[in-house]
Design a protein around this motif. Structure first.
Motif, PDB file in Angstrom:
ATOM      1  N   ASN A  88      -4.184  -2.494  -2.237  1.00 54.98           N
ATOM      2  CA  ASN A  88      -3.707  -2.193  -3.593  1.00 54.98           C
ATOM      3  C   ASN A  88      -4.615  -2.802  -4.668  1.00 54.98           C
ATOM      4  O   ASN A  88      -4.184  -3.078  -5.783  1.00 54.98           O
ATOM      5  CB  ASN A  88      -2.272  -2.698  -3.788  1.00 54.98           C
ATOM      6  CG  ASN A  88      -1.333  -1.607  -4.282  1.00 54.98           C
ATOM      7  OD1 ASN A  88      -1.640  -0.418  -4.196  1.00 54.98           O
ATOM      8  ND2 ASN A  88      -0.182  -1.998  -4.793  1.00 54.98           N
ATOM      9  N   GLY A  89      -5.867  -3.004  -4.311  1.00 55.61           N
ATOM     10  CA  GLY A  89      -6.836  -3.532  -5.267  1.00 55.61           C
ATOM     11  C   GLY A  89      -6.934  -5.044  -5.305  1.00 55.61           C
ATOM     12  O   GLY A  89      -7.791  -5.597  -5.986  1.00 55.61           O
ATOM     13  N   ASP A  90      -6.044  -5.743  -4.588  1.00 49.70           N
ATOM     14  CA  ASP A  90      -6.073  -7.218  -4.572  1.00 49.70           C
ATOM     15  C   ASP A  90      -6.175  -7.803  -5.979  1.00 49.70           C
ATOM     16  O   ASP A  90      -7.064  -8.616  -6.278  1.00 49.70           O
ATOM     17  CB  ASP A  90      -7.230  -7.736  -3.708  1.00 49.70           C
ATOM     18  CG  ASP A  90      -6.809  -7.966  -2.259  1.00 49.70           C
ATOM     19  OD1 ASP A  90      -5.591  -8.087  -2.013  1.00 49.70           O
ATOM     20  OD2 ASP A  90      -7.691  -8.015  -1.386  1.00 49.70           O
ATOM     21  N   GLY A  91      -5.258  -7.349  -6.836  1.00 45.64           N
ATOM     22  CA  GLY A  91      -5.220  -7.903  -8.192  1.00 45.64           C
ATOM     23  C   GLY A  91      -6.451  -7.598  -9.024  1.00 45.64           C
ATOM     24  O   GLY A  91      -6.753  -8.315  -9.985  1.00 45.64           O
ATOM     25  N   GLY A  92      -7.151  -6.527  -8.684  1.00 44.26           N
ATOM     26  CA  GLY A  92      -8.340  -6.131  -9.439  1.00 44.26           C
ATOM     27  C   GLY A  92      -9.640  -6.585  -8.834  1.00 44.26           C
ATOM     28  O   GLY A  92     -10.707  -6.166  -9.283  1.00 44.26           O
TER      29      GLY A  92
END
Length: 356
Positions: A220-224
């Motif tokens: 899920n992108g790991d917080g960006g």
């Protein structure tokens, strides 16, 4: 069901070199399925006879001269048969994608869509086709969905759904190279894909669909740190849907969202690109999946598998997916015939192109 109230569902035999005619013979031999609609088969007589021979079945049909006479006919419990002449036996070589077969498929589907435009039929369920054969035979679009949309004059949003039992999926990009998928992500496209599948599920009889949106990047992108699409595009799209009153949730990591779906927590998953949903659906039940052409003014369904050229003519074709596609066409056809506003999605102000 009362014959006068039953939806008129048109069936086609699909690519003449594949397993379509055999599948339709197996389908129409089941009285429990035929009873769900006023069925009309549209196809070449020789191909229909061949399908019955391969399946080892003899199916009674009643000839009709046009699709206009199907609704309200006597003996609607027995399938009608509209004979057409689109391809000669000598033009078909079993197991091969050829222009003659592609032209035949297009001719039959176009005839059914014209009848749908005149409200002579309420749904279409087509046996498997082959895109390469259709392109050889004159298809000018990337797939049949775009052909349907142009033929039916669709200017609002449309996309392909894949279904397995009670689980449906839509996607934000479809038949494009994977390297282009990221560039096709936008708030507008995600909102349109989720809105469309929500309302289409309602047309299929689900009162309050539970829809979740998948992420795009690993974890899920790991917080960006592994991509910002979830933060910049997907989460805002979900927030907009919620603000519209649709109980959509997400984004969820793509590698776990289908665990929730498998366990019955979701009715639909909006995926970001083709294989993100297709791999999961086909692993969960390849022989039973259905493709629904979402966003068109009439329900059109087909089994999610292909023409199975490798087993064509061998009498091995599994009818489960075709039976499922037919039953969805019947359910959505009843909604369509009733004029229920839940059929398809309301015309969207964003965007007017399809999910590529």
């Amino acid at each position: 069901m009362n014959d006068m109230q039953a939806p008129v569902v048109a069936l086609t035999l699909g690519d003449p070199a594949g397993i379509g005619a055999e599948l339709i013979a197996r389908l129409l031999a089941r009285a429990d399925l035929v009873a769900q609609a006023n069925v009309v088969l549209v196809g070449d007589p020789w191909l229909w006879a061949e399908g019955q021979r391969i399946a080892g079945l003899s199916v009674t049909t009643i000839p009709v001269a046009s699709l206009a006479e199907v609704r309200g006919r006597a003996n609607a419990g027995t399938p009608a048969f509209l004979a057409v002449d689109t391809v000669a036996p000598e033009q078909v070589h079993r197991g091969q994608a050829e222009a003659a077969g592609g032209r035949s498929v297009l001719a039959v589907l176009d005839r059914c869509m014209d009848a749908a435009s005149r409200r002579e039929i309420d749904a279409i369920c087509f046996a498997p086709l082959n895109k390469f054969a259709m392109k050889q035979g004159g298809l000018k679009h990337e797939d049949e969905l775009h052909h349907f949309a142009e033929h039916l004059g669709v200017t609002s949003y449309f996309c392909e759904f894949n279904t397995l039992g009670d689980l449906w999926t839509s996607r934000v990009s479809s038949h494009v190279p994977l390297k282009e998928a990221a560039g096709l992500l936008s708030v507008e496209r995600i909102v349109a894909a989720a809105r469309l599948i929500y309302h289409s599920l309602q047309a299929n009889g689900v009162t309050a669909p539970r829809v979740a949106v998948a992420g795009f990047n690993p974890h899920n992108g790991d917080g960006g740190t592994c991509g910002r699409e979830e933060i910049d595009i997907i989460a805002p799209a979900v927030a907009q849907l919620v603000a519209e009153g649709l109980p959509v949730v997400g984004p969820y990591p793509a590698d776990t969202i289908f665990l929730k779906a498998r366990d019955g927590e979701l009715d639909a998953v909006v995926t970001m690109y083709h294989d993100q949903g297709q791999i999961a659906i086909k692993l969960l039940g390849f022989s039973k999946g259905v493709t629904v052409q979402g966003g068109l003014p009439i329900p059109i369904t087909t089994p999610a598998h292909g023409t199975a050229y490798d087993i064509a003519g061998q009498g091995k074709a599994n009818v489960d997916a075709t039976a499922n596609a037919f039953q969805i066409a019947c359910r959505m056809g009843r909604t369509y015939r009733s004029g229920d506003s839940l059929f398809g999605a309301p015309t969207s102000t964003t965007p007017t192109s399809s999910l590529s």
